[in-house]
Design a protein around this motif. Structure first.
Motif, PDB file in Angstrom:
ATOM      1  N   ASN A  86     -27.909  91.313  56.455  1.00  0.00           N
ATOM      2  CA  ASN A  86     -26.812  90.346  56.407  1.00  0.00           C
ATOM      3  C   ASN A  86     -25.497  91.077  56.138  1.00  0.00           C
ATOM      4  OD1 ASN A  86     -25.639  87.853  56.551  1.00  0.00           O
ATOM      5  ND2 ASN A  86     -26.611  87.015  54.722  1.00  0.00           N
ATOM      6  N   ASP A 125     -27.618  89.129  60.530  1.00  0.00           N
ATOM      7  CA  ASP A 125     -26.844  87.908  60.307  1.00  0.00           C
ATOM      8  C   ASP A 125     -25.413  88.308  59.976  1.00  0.00           C
ATOM      9  OD1 ASP A 125     -28.980  86.240  60.776  1.00  0.00           O
ATOM     10  OD2 ASP A 125     -29.605  86.189  58.683  1.00  0.00           O
ATOM     11  N   PHE A 126     -24.491  87.354  60.129  1.00  0.00           N
ATOM     12  CA  PHE A 126     -23.080  87.744  59.994  1.00  0.00           C
ATOM     13  C   PHE A 126     -22.260  86.674  59.278  1.00  0.00           C
ATOM     14  CE2 PHE A 126     -18.976  89.200  62.153  1.00  0.00           C
ATOM     15  CZ  PHE A 126     -18.905  90.353  61.391  1.00  0.00           C
ATOM     16  N   CYS A 160     -15.515  86.753  65.081  1.00  0.00           N
ATOM     17  CA  CYS A 160     -16.849  86.860  64.468  1.00  0.00           C
ATOM     18  C   CYS A 160     -17.932  86.224  65.339  1.00  0.00           C
ATOM     19  CB  CYS A 160     -16.836  86.245  63.072  1.00  0.00           C
ATOM     20  SG  CYS A 160     -15.945  87.294  61.895  1.00  0.00           S
ATOM     21  N   SER A 164     -21.116  88.206  66.504  1.00  0.00           N
ATOM     22  CA  SER A 164     -22.458  87.658  66.231  1.00  0.00           C
ATOM     23  C   SER A 164     -23.294  87.650  67.503  1.00  0.00           C
ATOM     24  CB  SER A 164     -22.352  86.230  65.686  1.00  0.00           C
ATOM     25  OG  SER A 164     -21.673  86.224  64.460  1.00  0.00           O
ATOM     26  N   GLU A 165     -22.662  87.264  68.606  1.00  0.00           N
ATOM     27  CA  GLU A 165     -23.399  87.225  69.866  1.00  0.00           C
ATOM     28  C   GLU A 165     -23.815  88.645  70.292  1.00  0.00           C
ATOM     29  OE1 GLU A 165     -23.167  84.118  73.345  1.00  0.00           O
ATOM     30  OE2 GLU A 165     -21.608  85.639  73.625  1.00  0.00           O
ATOM     31  N   CYS A 175     -28.568  85.494  65.717  1.00  0.00           N
ATOM     32  CA  CYS A 175     -27.727  85.837  64.570  1.00  0.00           C
ATOM     33  C   CYS A 175     -27.240  84.553  63.895  1.00  0.00           C
ATOM     34  CB  CYS A 175     -26.528  86.656  65.067  1.00  0.00           C
ATOM     35  SG  CYS A 175     -25.288  86.975  63.807  1.00  0.00           S
ATOM     36  N   MET A 177     -24.568  82.910  61.827  1.00  0.00           N
ATOM     37  CA  MET A 177     -23.187  83.192  61.400  1.00  0.00           C
ATOM     38  C   MET A 177     -22.702  82.105  60.454  1.00  0.00           C
ATOM     39  SD  MET A 177     -19.622  83.624  63.483  1.00  0.00           S
ATOM     40  CE  MET A 177     -18.635  82.251  62.878  1.00  0.00           C
ATOM     41  N   VAL A 216     -26.503  82.455  68.709  1.00  0.00           N
ATOM     42  CA  VAL A 216     -25.698  82.418  67.481  1.00  0.00           C
ATOM     43  C   VAL A 216     -25.870  81.062  66.818  1.00  0.00           C
ATOM     44  CG1 VAL A 216     -23.388  82.657  66.490  1.00  0.00           C
ATOM     45  CG2 VAL A 216     -24.013  83.996  68.511  1.00  0.00           C
TER      46      VAL A 216
END
Ligand code: RNT
Ligand code: ZN
Length: 414
Positions: A86, A125-126, A160, A164-165, A175, A177, A216
């Motif tokens: 993360n 993860d973001f 972001c 994430s993608e 991911c 987000m 995402v």
């Protein structure tokens, strides 16, 4: 008692411990990079803001991406279970002076993290970072009445989504987000609606960035208050839940430090699963407030895991750790917190939920209470040790020695 004896005891209540161990090994839990450096990151020099705080100055904090990666590696070698990484946007890695501000960050600033995750078979993860930055104006970002400020943070959110993608495509794992802002007011505001209308519009603008919803998973995290913003938080529980409920593909994220102290997230999990196909969690431990202590194997942690398991929702709940303690060895903090959640999941999966549900449905509540208490006495520790063994992770007496060595040889030399 040995594992073989424990296995027989659990078989007696209809639980196949080998099958449970095999299943738990496949369930990813997101490990937050920010425990390693007290939520600092690499893109600014200023203090941690946004109503969150780390306390303590234990030596050895990671100062560079390399140190942080080394420390994460050390931690993951010592704890059983499948990990997902993360990251926060402020952990962007700028090389050769190529700085980009938050509204301009790109996938290439995270290439090293992607390499790190791929080599270890982890998804990523973001989190956009809407704090610790000089464009946080008067404690506000996405809710700011200043259009230039708000625009900057909307652009950050869009950047972001693109990152994430990229993570999802590179790792082959969706991911998650998560949008969390600390926006709020210290004292009684005169307009509670305006900031929320702007927040809604800001997230909608962020979501206008084209992206694949199967790659995402955008979440919105609520909060009841923050340090310095005690009177009003724009992203309250009602706000985020309603936002998620009214926007296709958006998930609510519950952090169990973000509610009034007598509220429990364990009870909220099935409430949300009644309506949402997928939800997300931040797992933490608040002592008296949202203090983000290291997660331990306590009653509410166990109850949250039980709800996820008994609702048959292991594939529907994205689980992420979110604590930061700067007063103890940071690697031990990761290991204790991550392992505690693993213990909670293991213990939940070793619980005969069907039998217990039947007792409830037949209103045999005396027997139900008795059985709840009996289950606590089963030889859980033996199954845990077997799980550690199968995963190639050391048991506690071993890992603490290993961390002490690492502290002496690496951390104290920083
Ligand atoms: C803050 C929120 C948020 C942060 C991380 C660092 O109260 O819990 O999730 O802890 O984004
Ligand atoms: Zn959180």
């Amino acid at each position: 008692m040995s594992y073989q004896d424990a296995k027989k005891r659990y078989a007696g209540i209809g639980i196949d411990t080998d099958a449970v161990i095999g299943k738990l090994r496949e369930i990813p839990v997101s490990l937050h990079c920010w425990q390693g450096d007290d939520v600092t990151g690499f893109d600014h020099d200023g203090p941690l803001t946004g109503g969150i705080q780390t306390t303590g100055n234990y030596p050895g904090k990671a100062r560079t991406p390399e140190e942080l990666m080394d420390d994460i590696d050390k931690a993951i070698s010592l704890m059983p279970g499948k990990k997902k990484l993360n990251l926060h946007a402020c952990y962007a890695i700028f090389e050769n002076g190529g700085f980009a501000d938050r509204d301009k960050i790109e996938p290439r600033h995270f290439e090293k993290w992607v390499k790190f995750a791929k080599e270890r078979g982890m998804g990523i993860d973001f989190n956009p970072t809407f704090f610790s930055h000089d464009k946080v104006k008067d404690n506000l970002t996405l809710t700011s009445p200043d259009e230039e400020t708000r625009k900057f943070w909307i652009e950050h959110g869009k950047a972001c989504i693109r990152i994430s993608e990229y993570f999802a495509k590179e790792t082959g794992v969706p991911c998650v987000m998560n949008i969390w802002i600390g926006d709020g007011y210290k004292d009684i505001p005169s307009d509670r609606l305006g900031p929320r209308l702007r927040y809604k519009d800001s997230i909608e603008q962020i979501l206008s960035e084209p992206y694949d919803k199967s790659l995402v998973k955008v979440c919105v995290e609520s909060k009841v208050f923050g340090v310095g913003v005690e009177a009003y938080t724009a992203g309250s529980s009602e706000f985020t839940l309603t936002f998620a409920a009214t926007h296709e593909g958006i998930l609510p994220l519950m952090d169990n430090g973000h509610y009034h102290p007598t509220e429990v997230v364990s009870d909220k999990i099935p409430a949300l699963l009644t309506f949402f196909p997928e939800i997300a969690l931040h797992i933490t431990r608040g002592i008296r407030w949202d203090s983000d202590h290291v997660v331990v194997f306590d009653d509410e942690t166990r109850e949250m895991a039980k709800e996820i398991v008994r609702c048959n929702a292991l594939g529907k709940v994205y689980m992420a750790l979110d604590f930061f303690d700067a007063s103890i060895n940071r690697i031990a903090a990761w290991v204790i917190g991550f392992s505690s959640w693993q213990k909670a999941l293991l213990s939940a999966m070793l619980t005969p939920h069907e039998t217990l549900k039947k007792l409830q449905d037949e209103n045999r509540l005396t027997e139900l209470l008795a059985m709840h208490e009996e289950i606590k006495m089963l030889p859980f520790g033996d199954v845990w040790e077997e799980y550690c063994r199968v995963c190639g992770a050391p048991v506690q007496s071993k890992w603490i020695e290993d961390i002490k060595e690492y502290e002496k040889n690496v951390l104290l030399k920083r």
